[in-house]
Scaffold this motif. Structure first.
Motif, PDB file in Angstrom:
ATOM      1  N   GLY A 114       0.831  -1.208   0.000  1.00 14.02           N
ATOM      2  CA  GLY A 114       0.000   0.000   0.000  1.00 14.02           C
ATOM      3  C   GLY A 114       0.861   1.251   0.000  1.00 14.02           C
ATOM      4  O   GLY A 114       2.020   1.243   0.432  1.00 14.02           O
ATOM      5  N   GLY A 115       0.255   2.332  -0.504  1.00 15.05           N
ATOM      6  CA  GLY A 115       0.968   3.614  -0.558  1.00 15.05           C
ATOM      7  C   GLY A 115       1.311   4.131   0.835  1.00 15.05           C
ATOM      8  O   GLY A 115       2.302   4.828   1.028  1.00 15.05           O
ATOM      9  N   LYS A 116       0.481   3.783   1.804  1.00 12.68           N
ATOM     10  CA  LYS A 116       0.743   4.216   3.178  1.00 12.68           C
ATOM     11  C   LYS A 116       2.073   3.629   3.650  1.00 12.68           C
ATOM     12  O   LYS A 116       2.884   4.305   4.282  1.00 12.68           O
TER      13      LYS A 116
ATOM     14  N   TRP B  91      -2.360  15.142   4.304  1.00  5.99           N
ATOM     15  CA  TRP B  91      -2.924  13.823   4.619  1.00  5.99           C
ATOM     16  C   TRP B  91      -2.495  13.473   6.045  1.00  5.99           C
ATOM     17  O   TRP B  91      -1.307  13.639   6.397  1.00  5.99           O
TER      18      TRP B  91
ATOM     19  N   TYR C 102       0.946  11.789   7.159  1.00  2.00           N
ATOM     20  CA  TYR C 102       2.297  12.368   7.005  1.00  2.00           C
ATOM     21  C   TYR C 102       2.956  12.783   8.335  1.00  2.00           C
ATOM     22  O   TYR C 102       4.088  12.378   8.607  1.00  2.00           O
TER      23      TYR C 102
ATOM     24  N   ASN D 144       1.963  16.478  -2.412  1.00  2.00           N
ATOM     25  CA  ASN D 144       0.865  15.556  -2.704  1.00  2.00           C
ATOM     26  C   ASN D 144      -0.121  16.252  -3.637  1.00  2.00           C
ATOM     27  O   ASN D 144      -0.913  17.078  -3.233  1.00  2.00           O
TER      28      ASN D 144
ATOM     29  N   ASN E 290      -5.104  15.096  -1.200  1.00  2.00           N
ATOM     30  CA  ASN E 290      -6.040  14.686  -0.165  1.00  2.00           C
ATOM     31  C   ASN E 290      -5.649  15.427   1.094  1.00  2.00           C
ATOM     32  O   ASN E 290      -4.501  15.296   1.526  1.00  2.00           O
TER      33      ASN E 290
ATOM     34  N   ASP F 141       3.869  12.293  -3.678  1.00  2.00           N
ATOM     35  CA  ASP F 141       2.790  11.312  -3.518  1.00  2.00           C
ATOM     36  C   ASP F 141       1.790  11.531  -4.652  1.00  2.00           C
ATOM     37  O   ASP F 141       1.008  12.481  -4.634  1.00  2.00           O
TER      38      ASP F 141
ATOM     39  N   ILE G  32      -0.564   9.377  -5.802  1.00  2.00           N
ATOM     40  CA  ILE G  32      -1.536   8.287  -5.766  1.00  2.00           C
ATOM     41  C   ILE G  32      -2.857   8.627  -6.467  1.00  2.00           C
ATOM     42  O   ILE G  32      -3.574   7.747  -6.930  1.00  2.00           O
ATOM     43  N   TYR G  33      -3.177   9.934  -6.557  1.00  2.29           N
ATOM     44  CA  TYR G  33      -4.434  10.338  -7.219  1.00  2.29           C
ATOM     45  C   TYR G  33      -4.200  10.806  -8.654  1.00  2.29           C
ATOM     46  O   TYR G  33      -5.047  11.489  -9.222  1.00  2.29           O
TER      47      TYR G  33
ATOM     48  N   SER H  17      -4.506   1.578  -5.208  1.00  7.30           N
ATOM     49  CA  SER H  17      -5.740   1.758  -4.434  1.00  7.30           C
ATOM     50  C   SER H  17      -6.773   2.640  -5.112  1.00  7.30           C
ATOM     51  O   SER H  17      -7.937   2.280  -5.229  1.00  7.30           O
ATOM     52  N   LYS H  18      -6.333   3.821  -5.544  1.00 12.46           N
ATOM     53  CA  LYS H  18      -7.301   4.812  -6.025  1.00 12.46           C
ATOM     54  C   LYS H  18      -7.561   4.628  -7.523  1.00 12.46           C
ATOM     55  O   LYS H  18      -8.699   4.634  -7.967  1.00 12.46           O
TER      56      LYS H  18
ATOM     57  N   ARG I 214      -3.919  -3.680  -0.947  1.00 12.15           N
ATOM     58  CA  ARG I 214      -2.690  -3.191  -0.322  1.00 12.15           C
ATOM     59  C   ARG I 214      -1.491  -3.283  -1.267  1.00 12.15           C
ATOM     60  O   ARG I 214      -0.570  -4.101  -1.064  1.00 12.15           O
ATOM     61  N   LEU I 215      -1.519  -2.461  -2.282  1.00  8.64           N
ATOM     62  CA  LEU I 215      -0.430  -2.442  -3.259  1.00  8.64           C
ATOM     63  C   LEU I 215      -0.027  -1.012  -3.580  1.00  8.64           C
ATOM     64  O   LEU I 215      -0.827  -0.242  -4.145  1.00  8.64           O
TER      65      LEU I 215
END
Ligand code: PMP
Length: 396
Positions: free
Chosen positions: A98-100, A124, A127, A170, A174, A202, A204-205, A236-237, A245-246
């Protein structure tokens, strides 16, 4: 039993707390409209699920190399080359859980106690905690609606000290729902030239952008930016795969190797059949699957922004990315609504949930107490219902 100082200092995620409370009320039969979601409300596309099932049936059920299977790292390298203009070799890429996890591990690999990390509001919630867990200190630049919640080159220049080790970017953001333009990012990258500051970008979006918004990877801005950036992304998004969880990180070989060493002790590899499904996810059907989801988010985001701006004392910037509106509702602070005194975003969210059954996330844990976050990762019908309730509640 004793709980470590470190763990005691980390609060639970505020976004998860609101979603849990709304779920609890729903389970009791209360008709709650939930604007708390941080996950797309679409299912993972079938072609990805089919690939996971096929890989399970083919016996892909054992450990893999900690940093991920070579064909997935190669597929990610190809994606980054084709879509983002980034020339990473597969060994400059690590697949995380996961990105987290990517954020956590990147910080563990790069930061030392005493280091400073520059980030800006709204941020977010994860962080600041991951920075703290790496023994470093967050240096927070406060933004507001006057710059669309983006930092300016002058603000960045002023925040850099001899201790600055990292800048966190980011975009799309988010919880802010805004996206830096390529020009704005370039101006920030120029401030960093000649410094030792690395960038954690980041992204991710990246695929969830609206209108004429353009996405650009920070590392693609210049050779200098490429060399100082860790590019973070995940499934995820983009592919509606939050439960899989990737995530992944790409960057300079020494840092990616360090992350691999940490990962080999912390978690080992991401789930094996998930990695095979991730290769499929990046394949040919991806564009169509992503576009239909993106279009739907765009429609909802426009509707939500318009409705919010039509409410008394609510100011909302255009949602150009991710799936969040982040209106400023502070002109209601100081009021009492049905006997509840509203002094900030926490009271606002609590009173709204208690009195009107609408769950949204207070801005305070994102560093912006003037705002609240509404996710539009829910149906247009729910959005309409929730916004009708919000409007009615505010007018009391
Ligand atoms: N970065 C941002 C900005 C996010 O909002 C999220 C998810 N909420 C993530 C990273 C991580 O997502 P995941 O761990 O599901 O890949």
């Amino acid at each position: 039993m004793k709980v470590s100082q470190r763990a005691q200092e980390v609060p639970a995620s505020a976004t998860i707390a609101v979603t849990s409370r709304a779920q609890e009320l729903k389970a009791q039969g209360v008709d709650v409209v939930g604007f708390g979601a941080g996950a797309p409300d679409f299912d993972t596309p079938d072609y990805i699920k089919d690939a996971a099932i096929a890989s399970l049936k083919a016996g892909q059920t054992k450990y893999t190399p900690a940093a991920g299977i070579p064909p997935l790292r190669a597929a990610i390298a190809e994606k980054l080359r084709k879509e983002n203009g980034l020339d990473y070799s597969p060994d400059q890429i690590i697949v995380n859980i996961g990105g987290k996890h990517s954020v956590y591990e990147a910080m563990q690999a790069v930061l030392d106690p005493g280091d400073e990390v520059i980030m800006s509001t709204p941020y977010w919630v994860t962080y600041p905690e991951t920075i703290k867990l790496a023994g470093a200190t967050a240096k927070i630049i406060q933004t507001d609606k006057s710059t669309g919640y983006k930092i300016t080159p002058a603000q960045l220049r002023k925040a850099i000290t001899a201790k600055t080790a990292m800048l966190l970017i980011n975009s799309p953001n988010n919880p802010g729902g805004f996206t830096y333009t390529p020009k704005e990012l370039k101006a920030l990258a120029e401030v960093l030239a000649g410094t030792n500051v690395c960038v954690l970008s980041d992204e991710i979006y990246e695929k969830l952008i609206y209108g004429d918004t353009e996405f650009v990877s920070f590392a693609s801005l210049s050779e200098d930016a490429f060399n100082r950036t860790l590019t973070l992304n995940g499934f995820s998004k983009t592919f509606s795969m939050t439960g899989w969880r990737l995530g992944y990180t790409a960057g300079p070989l020494d840092v990616i190797k360090a992350m691999g060493r940490l990962q080999s002790h912390m978690t080992s590899n991401a789930v094996t059949f998930g990695q095979y499904a991730a290769i499929a996810a990046l394949g040919a059907p991806a564009a169509e699957a992503i576009e239909s989801m993106r279009k739907e988010f765009e429609r909802r985001g426009q509707y939500m922004t318009e409705r919010l701006n039509g409410m008394d004392g609510v100011e909302c910037c255009e949602a150009t990315g991710a799936f969040y509106c982040f209106p400023d509702v502070s002109s209601h602070y100081g009021r009492s609504i049905n006997g509840a005194k509203i002094t900030g975003s926490m009271d606002f969210a609590k009173a709204l949930l208690d009195q009107a059954n609408v769950a949204l996330v207070p801005g305070l844990p994102f560093g912006c107490d003037n705002n609240v976050r509404l996710s539009f990762a829910c149906s247009l019908e729910q959005i309409t219902k929730g916004l009708d309730r919000l409007k009615e509640w505010l007018s009391q």
